[in-house]
Design an enzyme around this catalytic site. Structure first.
Site, PDB file in Angstrom:
ATOM      1  N   SER A  60      13.590 -44.726  42.022  1.00 45.98           N
ATOM      2  CA  SER A  60      14.121 -45.893  41.315  1.00 45.98           C
ATOM      3  C   SER A  60      13.726 -47.192  42.015  1.00 45.98           C
ATOM      4  O   SER A  60      13.434 -47.218  43.211  1.00 45.98           O
ATOM      5  CB  SER A  60      15.644 -45.811  41.244  1.00 45.98           C
ATOM      6  OG  SER A  60      16.053 -44.568  40.724  1.00 45.98           O
TER       7      SER A  60
HETATM    8  N1  SAH Z   1      17.597 -40.609  42.908  1.00 41.52           N
HETATM    9  C1  SAH Z   1      16.164 -40.428  42.843  1.00 41.52           C
HETATM   10  C2  SAH Z   1      15.540 -40.883  41.536  1.00 41.52           C
HETATM   11  C3  SAH Z   1      16.073 -40.141  40.375  1.00 41.52           C
HETATM   12  S1  SAH Z   1      14.915 -39.868  39.066  1.00 41.52           S
HETATM   13  C4  SAH Z   1      15.468 -41.122  44.010  1.00 41.52           C
HETATM   14  O1  SAH Z   1      16.138 -41.775  44.812  1.00 41.52           O
HETATM   15  O2  SAH Z   1      14.256 -40.962  44.152  1.00 41.52           O
HETATM   16  C5  SAH Z   1      15.926 -38.701  38.185  1.00 41.52           C
HETATM   17  C6  SAH Z   1      15.918 -37.310  38.776  1.00 41.52           C
HETATM   18  O3  SAH Z   1      16.882 -36.561  38.076  1.00 41.52           O
HETATM   19  C7  SAH Z   1      14.587 -36.601  38.593  1.00 41.52           C
HETATM   20  O4  SAH Z   1      14.123 -36.132  39.818  1.00 41.52           O
HETATM   21  C8  SAH Z   1      14.925 -35.466  37.641  1.00 41.52           C
HETATM   22  O5  SAH Z   1      14.162 -34.291  37.879  1.00 41.52           O
HETATM   23  C9  SAH Z   1      16.402 -35.239  37.946  1.00 41.52           C
HETATM   24  N2  SAH Z   1      17.169 -34.569  36.904  1.00 41.52           N
HETATM   25  C10 SAH Z   1      17.103 -34.746  35.562  1.00 41.52           C
HETATM   26  N3  SAH Z   1      17.984 -33.939  34.945  1.00 41.52           N
HETATM   27  C11 SAH Z   1      18.631 -33.243  35.934  1.00 41.52           C
HETATM   28  C12 SAH Z   1      19.657 -32.235  35.935  1.00 41.52           C
HETATM   29  N4  SAH Z   1      20.208 -31.773  34.811  1.00 41.52           N
HETATM   30  N5  SAH Z   1      20.059 -31.742  37.125  1.00 41.52           N
HETATM   31  C13 SAH Z   1      19.524 -32.188  38.295  1.00 41.52           C
HETATM   32  N6  SAH Z   1      18.544 -33.112  38.353  1.00 41.52           N
HETATM   33  C14 SAH Z   1      18.109 -33.639  37.180  1.00 41.52           C
END
Ligand code: SAH
Length: 226
Positions: A60
């Site tokens: 992000s």
């Molecule tokens: N917090 C992260 C960025 C998040 S991007 C950072 O600091 O880099 C969103 C993330 O959520 C992605 O890696 C995606 O694979 C994950 N995601 C999406 N749906 C999800 C779910 N149901 N359970 C766990 N992770 C999930």
């Protein structure tokens, strides 16, 4: 510009954007974001921009990390659940502020890379696992704070609501569809009242996020056959 100078420039920018919580600014100062982005993007690690981390996911934008962390208002006694480990950057920021961070990711390779970073940076208060984050982490519940870092359509996942401690806060990108997400702050009163699932709701600001998807990602990834 060297890395130290670009980091100071980013910190000044974050302050201008309203991130004034010293714990959040200190965490941004302490965590080396360049270790959380793929090598070709290292030069941009202290730009205020989201960057690709593979599997269609992104680390992000620092502004979004800062504002969401500030809105979460976690303290040193709090147990925090993060949904969507991604690169692990947000979890590392939370680890500098909270007592313990539990973080859940659905993509195995992303989770493994993030865990290697937590070990390299000696962050013993982060525990990560591969799972569908919509289910939360029941064995470690309740959590004083829950941060969802993927966009959620409709309503917050009921298991997450259930795992929020009395007096706890959840920050989650929520909306009617993925083009109209807002960061929403939900508080569980010490004594459950009326309102959405007994929670108080504040809409904070519009945001863009990759979607919160169901289940685990297929692994190994299916190659495009046919
Ligand atoms: N917090 C992260 C960025 C998040 S991007 C950072 O600091 O880099 C969103 C993330 O959520 C992605 O890696 C995606 O694979 C994950 N995601 C999406 N749906 C999800 C779910 N149901 N359970 C766990 N992770 C999930």
């Amino acid at each position: 510009m060297n890395r130290a100078a670009s980091k100071i420039r980013l910190l000044m920018l974050l302050r201008r954007q309203g991130i004034t919580d010293v714990n959040v600014l200190r965490a941004v100062e302490l965590v080396p974001r360049e270790l959380f982005v793929p090598t070709p993007f290292r030069d941009q690690a202290y730009e205020d921009t989201a960057l690709p981390i593979g599997h269609g996911q992104t680390i992000s934008q620092p502004q979004v990390v800062g504002l969401m962390t500030q809105a979460l208002a976690a303290g040193p006694n709090d147990k925090v659940l993060e949904i969507g480990t991604g690169s692990g950057y947000q979890a590392a920021i939370l680890a500098k502020i909270a007592r313990h961070v539990y973080t859940v990711e659905r993509h195995r390779p992303l989770l493994q890379e993030a865990e290697a970073r937590f070990a390299a940076l000696r962050l013993p208060n982060v525990t990560a696992r591969l799972a569908d984050g919509r289910r939360g982490w029941p064995e470690a519940a309740p959590f004083e704070r829950i941060l969802v870092t993927a966009g959620c359509i409709g309503y917050p996942p009921p298991d997450l609501v259930e795992q929020l401690a009395p007096g706890g806060i959840m920050v989650i990108p929520l909306g009617p569809d993925h083009r109209a997400l807002k960061v929403v702050r939900l508080r569980r009163p010490l004594v459950d009242g009326d309102g959405e699932c007994g929670l108080q709701r504040e809409e904070l600001w519009p945001v863009r996020f990759v979607p919160l998807l169901p289940d685990l990602a297929p692994y190994p990834p299916q190659c495009g056959v046919g």
